[in-house]
Scaffold this motif. Sequence first.
Motif, PDB file in Angstrom:
ATOM      1  N   ALA A 102       0.831  -1.195  -0.004  1.00 32.96           N
ATOM      2  CA  ALA A 102      -0.176   0.003  -0.013  1.00 32.96           C
ATOM      3  C   ALA A 102       0.986   1.303   0.038  1.00 32.96           C
ATOM      4  CB  ALA A 102      -0.839   0.001   1.420  1.00 32.96           C
ATOM      5  N   HIS A 103       2.209   1.083   0.104  1.00 35.76           N
ATOM      6  CA  HIS A 103       2.952   2.259  -0.068  1.00 35.76           C
ATOM      7  C   HIS A 103       3.404   2.788  -1.350  1.00 35.76           C
ATOM      8  CE1 HIS A 103       3.629   1.808   4.263  1.00 35.76           C
ATOM      9  NE2 HIS A 103       3.399   0.346   4.106  1.00 35.76           N
ATOM     10  N   THR A 104       3.201   3.920  -1.481  1.00 33.42           N
ATOM     11  CA  THR A 104       3.623   4.573  -2.918  1.00 33.42           C
ATOM     12  C   THR A 104       4.594   5.543  -2.945  1.00 33.42           C
ATOM     13  OG1 THR A 104       1.062   4.847  -3.445  1.00 33.42           O
ATOM     14  CG2 THR A 104       2.830   6.140  -4.541  1.00 33.42           C
ATOM     15  N   GLY A 105       5.676   4.881  -3.723  1.00 41.63           N
ATOM     16  CA  GLY A 105       6.873   5.761  -3.865  1.00 41.63           C
ATOM     17  C   GLY A 105       6.943   6.937  -5.088  1.00 41.63           C
ATOM     18  N   LYS A 106       7.382   7.982  -4.713  1.00 40.78           N
ATOM     19  CA  LYS A 106       7.301   8.680  -6.173  1.00 40.78           C
ATOM     20  C   LYS A 106       8.986   8.885  -6.752  1.00 40.78           C
ATOM     21  CE  LYS A 106       3.959  12.033  -4.578  1.00 40.78           C
ATOM     22  NZ  LYS A 106       2.899  11.734  -5.692  1.00 40.78           N
ATOM     23  N   VAL A 107       8.968   8.738  -8.172  1.00 38.19           N
ATOM     24  CA  VAL A 107      10.217   8.837  -8.909  1.00 38.19           C
ATOM     25  C   VAL A 107      10.735   9.895  -9.035  1.00 38.19           C
ATOM     26  CG1 VAL A 107      11.450   7.992 -10.825  1.00 38.19           C
ATOM     27  CG2 VAL A 107       9.393   6.414 -10.031  1.00 38.19           C
ATOM     28  N   ILE A 108      11.877  10.163  -8.795  1.00 36.89           N
ATOM     29  CA  ILE A 108      12.661  11.637  -8.879  1.00 36.89           C
ATOM     30  C   ILE A 108      13.746  11.401  -9.730  1.00 36.89           C
ATOM     31  CG2 ILE A 108      13.950  13.283  -7.732  1.00 36.89           C
ATOM     32  CD1 ILE A 108      12.513  12.886  -5.179  1.00 36.89           C
ATOM     33  N   ASP A 109      13.820  12.162 -10.961  1.00 41.73           N
ATOM     34  CA  ASP A 109      15.120  12.216 -11.573  1.00 41.73           C
ATOM     35  C   ASP A 109      16.174  13.060 -10.976  1.00 41.73           C
ATOM     36  OD1 ASP A 109      13.571  11.042 -13.842  1.00 41.73           O
ATOM     37  OD2 ASP A 109      12.891  12.833 -15.001  1.00 41.73           O
ATOM     38  N   CYS A 110      17.107  12.506 -10.984  1.00 42.45           N
ATOM     39  CA  CYS A 110      18.341  13.063 -10.412  1.00 42.45           C
ATOM     40  C   CYS A 110      19.786  12.880 -10.956  1.00 42.45           C
ATOM     41  CB  CYS A 110      18.479  12.771  -8.809  1.00 42.45           C
ATOM     42  SG  CYS A 110      18.286  11.004  -8.437  1.00 42.45           S
ATOM     43  N   PRO A 111      19.505  12.999 -12.306  1.00 40.56           N
ATOM     44  CA  PRO A 111      20.776  12.580 -13.211  1.00 40.56           C
ATOM     45  C   PRO A 111      21.950  13.578 -12.604  1.00 40.56           C
ATOM     46  CG  PRO A 111      19.411  14.125 -14.238  1.00 40.56           C
ATOM     47  CD  PRO A 111      18.698  13.766 -13.112  1.00 40.56           C
ATOM     48  N   ALA A 112      23.395  13.002 -12.755  1.00 35.89           N
ATOM     49  CA  ALA A 112      24.524  13.783 -12.178  1.00 35.89           C
ATOM     50  C   ALA A 112      25.584  12.800 -12.217  1.00 35.89           C
ATOM     51  CB  ALA A 112      24.266  14.663 -11.085  1.00 35.89           C
ATOM     52  N   HIS A 113      25.329  11.899 -10.977  1.00 33.28           N
ATOM     53  CA  HIS A 113      26.299  10.672 -10.856  1.00 33.28           C
ATOM     54  C   HIS A 113      26.193   9.752 -12.189  1.00 33.28           C
ATOM     55  CE1 HIS A 113      28.480   7.591  -8.695  1.00 33.28           C
ATOM     56  NE2 HIS A 113      27.724   6.706  -9.260  1.00 33.28           N
ATOM     57  N   THR A 114      25.084   9.278 -12.664  1.00 33.71           N
ATOM     58  CA  THR A 114      24.868   8.698 -13.946  1.00 33.71           C
ATOM     59  C   THR A 114      23.737   9.754 -14.653  1.00 33.71           C
ATOM     60  OG1 THR A 114      23.262   7.006 -13.255  1.00 33.71           O
ATOM     61  CG2 THR A 114      25.588   6.443 -13.067  1.00 33.71           C
ATOM     62  N   ALA A 115      23.704   9.519 -16.069  1.00 33.69           N
ATOM     63  CA  ALA A 115      22.935  10.290 -16.972  1.00 33.69           C
ATOM     64  C   ALA A 115      21.600  10.068 -16.622  1.00 33.69           C
ATOM     65  CB  ALA A 115      23.420   9.972 -18.336  1.00 33.69           C
ATOM     66  N   GLY A 116      21.146   8.938 -16.201  1.00 37.48           N
ATOM     67  CA  GLY A 116      19.475   8.417 -16.149  1.00 37.48           C
ATOM     68  C   GLY A 116      19.139   8.020 -14.734  1.00 37.48           C
ATOM     69  N   HIS A 117      20.252   8.646 -13.763  1.00 39.35           N
ATOM     70  CA  HIS A 117      19.935   8.391 -12.087  1.00 39.35           C
ATOM     71  C   HIS A 117      18.535   8.780 -11.602  1.00 39.35           C
ATOM     72  CE1 HIS A 117      20.752   7.599  -8.001  1.00 39.35           C
ATOM     73  NE2 HIS A 117      22.112   7.277  -8.396  1.00 39.35           N
ATOM     74  N   ILE A 118      17.981   7.963 -10.928  1.00 43.02           N
ATOM     75  CA  ILE A 118      16.532   8.162 -10.330  1.00 43.02           C
ATOM     76  C   ILE A 118      16.704   7.869  -8.928  1.00 43.02           C
ATOM     77  CG2 ILE A 118      15.236   8.088 -12.194  1.00 43.02           C
ATOM     78  CD1 ILE A 118      14.429   5.035 -11.375  1.00 43.02           C
ATOM     79  N   ALA A 119      15.511   8.113  -8.190  1.00 45.84           N
ATOM     80  CA  ALA A 119      15.648   8.031  -6.724  1.00 45.84           C
ATOM     81  C   ALA A 119      14.218   7.799  -6.393  1.00 45.84           C
ATOM     82  CB  ALA A 119      16.060   9.104  -5.895  1.00 45.84           C
ATOM     83  N   PHE A 120      13.795   7.070  -5.357  1.00 47.06           N
ATOM     84  CA  PHE A 120      12.369   6.738  -4.919  1.00 47.06           C
ATOM     85  C   PHE A 120      12.063   7.680  -3.675  1.00 47.06           C
ATOM     86  CE2 PHE A 120      14.243   3.197  -7.736  1.00 47.06           C
ATOM     87  CZ  PHE A 120      13.435   3.089  -8.367  1.00 47.06           C
ATOM     88  N   ALA A 121      11.068   8.158  -3.601  1.00 46.00           N
ATOM     89  CA  ALA A 121      10.972   8.771  -2.253  1.00 46.00           C
ATOM     90  C   ALA A 121       9.653   8.336  -1.702  1.00 46.00           C
ATOM     91  CB  ALA A 121      10.429  10.489  -2.682  1.00 46.00           C
ATOM     92  N   PHE A 122       9.552   7.546  -0.616  1.00 43.22           N
ATOM     93  CA  PHE A 122       8.159   7.210   0.008  1.00 43.22           C
ATOM     94  C   PHE A 122       8.138   8.005   1.166  1.00 43.22           C
ATOM     95  CE2 PHE A 122       9.676   3.461  -2.527  1.00 43.22           C
ATOM     96  CZ  PHE A 122       8.548   2.690  -2.669  1.00 43.22           C
ATOM     97  N   GLU A 123       6.969   7.919   1.632  1.00 39.41           N
ATOM     98  CA  GLU A 123       6.627   8.819   2.953  1.00 39.41           C
ATOM     99  C   GLU A 123       7.729   8.451   3.980  1.00 39.41           C
ATOM    100  OE1 GLU A 123       3.187   9.590   6.384  1.00 39.41           O
ATOM    101  OE2 GLU A 123       2.675   8.157   4.747  1.00 39.41           O
ATOM    102  N   GLY A 124       8.587   9.372   4.498  1.00 34.35           N
ATOM    103  CA  GLY A 124       9.471   9.148   5.508  1.00 34.35           C
ATOM    104  C   GLY A 124      10.788   8.324   4.992  1.00 34.35           C
ATOM    105  N   ALA A 125      11.012   8.005   3.753  1.00 28.94           N
ATOM    106  CA  ALA A 125      11.916   7.076   3.327  1.00 28.94           C
ATOM    107  C   ALA A 125      12.437   7.691   1.826  1.00 28.94           C
ATOM    108  CB  ALA A 125      11.774   5.821   3.355  1.00 28.94           C
ATOM    109  N   LEU A 126      13.594   8.076   1.722  1.00 26.28           N
ATOM    110  CA  LEU A 126      14.416   8.290   0.422  1.00 26.28           C
ATOM    111  C   LEU A 126      15.262   7.392   0.161  1.00 26.28           C
ATOM    112  CD1 LEU A 126      14.717  10.163  -2.097  1.00 26.28           C
ATOM    113  CD2 LEU A 126      16.353  11.448  -0.659  1.00 26.28           C
ATOM    114  N   PHE A 127      15.272   6.464  -1.165  1.00 19.54           N
ATOM    115  CA  PHE A 127      16.080   5.695  -1.491  1.00 19.54           C
ATOM    116  C   PHE A 127      16.836   6.557  -2.573  1.00 19.54           C
ATOM    117  CE2 PHE A 127      12.839   2.887   0.098  1.00 19.54           C
ATOM    118  CZ  PHE A 127      13.706   2.118   1.044  1.00 19.54           C
TER     119      PHE A 127
END
Length: 240
Positions: A102-127
């Motif tokens: 039931a937990h929804t994570g939002k995808v965040i584009d964060c290119p810099a380290h690699t050209a297509g790098h993403i992160a996953f932001a859930f409530e209270g947790a950022l991967f």
Amino acid sequence: MLDIIGVPVLSDNYVWLAHDAASGETAVIDPAVAEPVLAAAQARGWTITQILNTHWHPDHVGGNAVIVAATGARVTGPRGEVAKIPLIGRAVAEGDEVQIGAHTGKVIDCPAHTAGHIAFAFEGALFAGDTLFAMGCGRLFEGTAEQMHAALAKFMALPPRTLVYCAHEYTQSNARFALTVEPDNMALVNRAQAVDRLRERGEPTVPFSLAMEAATNPFVRAGSVAELARRRAAKDSFRG
């Protein structure tokens, strides 16, 4: 909240297992290798249903194939790096969402380290993969300081209590460099001392809060792209 545990692998990597108790679903984030991850899940009675990759580097995707073979897990990763990620089944970018139970994570584009790098932001947790570290940021292998500055700004717009689950235990070295930038920052001095105590006991320094980064991370605290670029170049050659 998700039940999140770290599995230390290789010399300084963390692979994260994020478990939703209600559904029984478990996601693996950035599996460098497979066997310790499978063992950690089995020991807890958790069923791995998916893999979330932040970027293509082998120490983040190296376990994909074995985990998929063992569990049938679906691989989700960055749209910009599909050709480089083993067995990717779903390609995502900013604006997309992922689910762990039931937990929804939002995808965040964060290119810099690699050209297509993403992160996953859930409530209270950022991967965060290799974009944001405790008192540090990723090397600019395929991107620019401007991209890193923008990526960190996106992260810092999340709630300050958000815990960051990055992929490496780089904290002591990052703290030593940070102290060369802001030697009179007492929040930083105190944090560096606390980190040394943790590592002396063999304890992890991850996760950490965004609030803590706002107070002590020289890359987050850089006032401009140019300042971040200077600090990143200095860190690249730092041997402290």
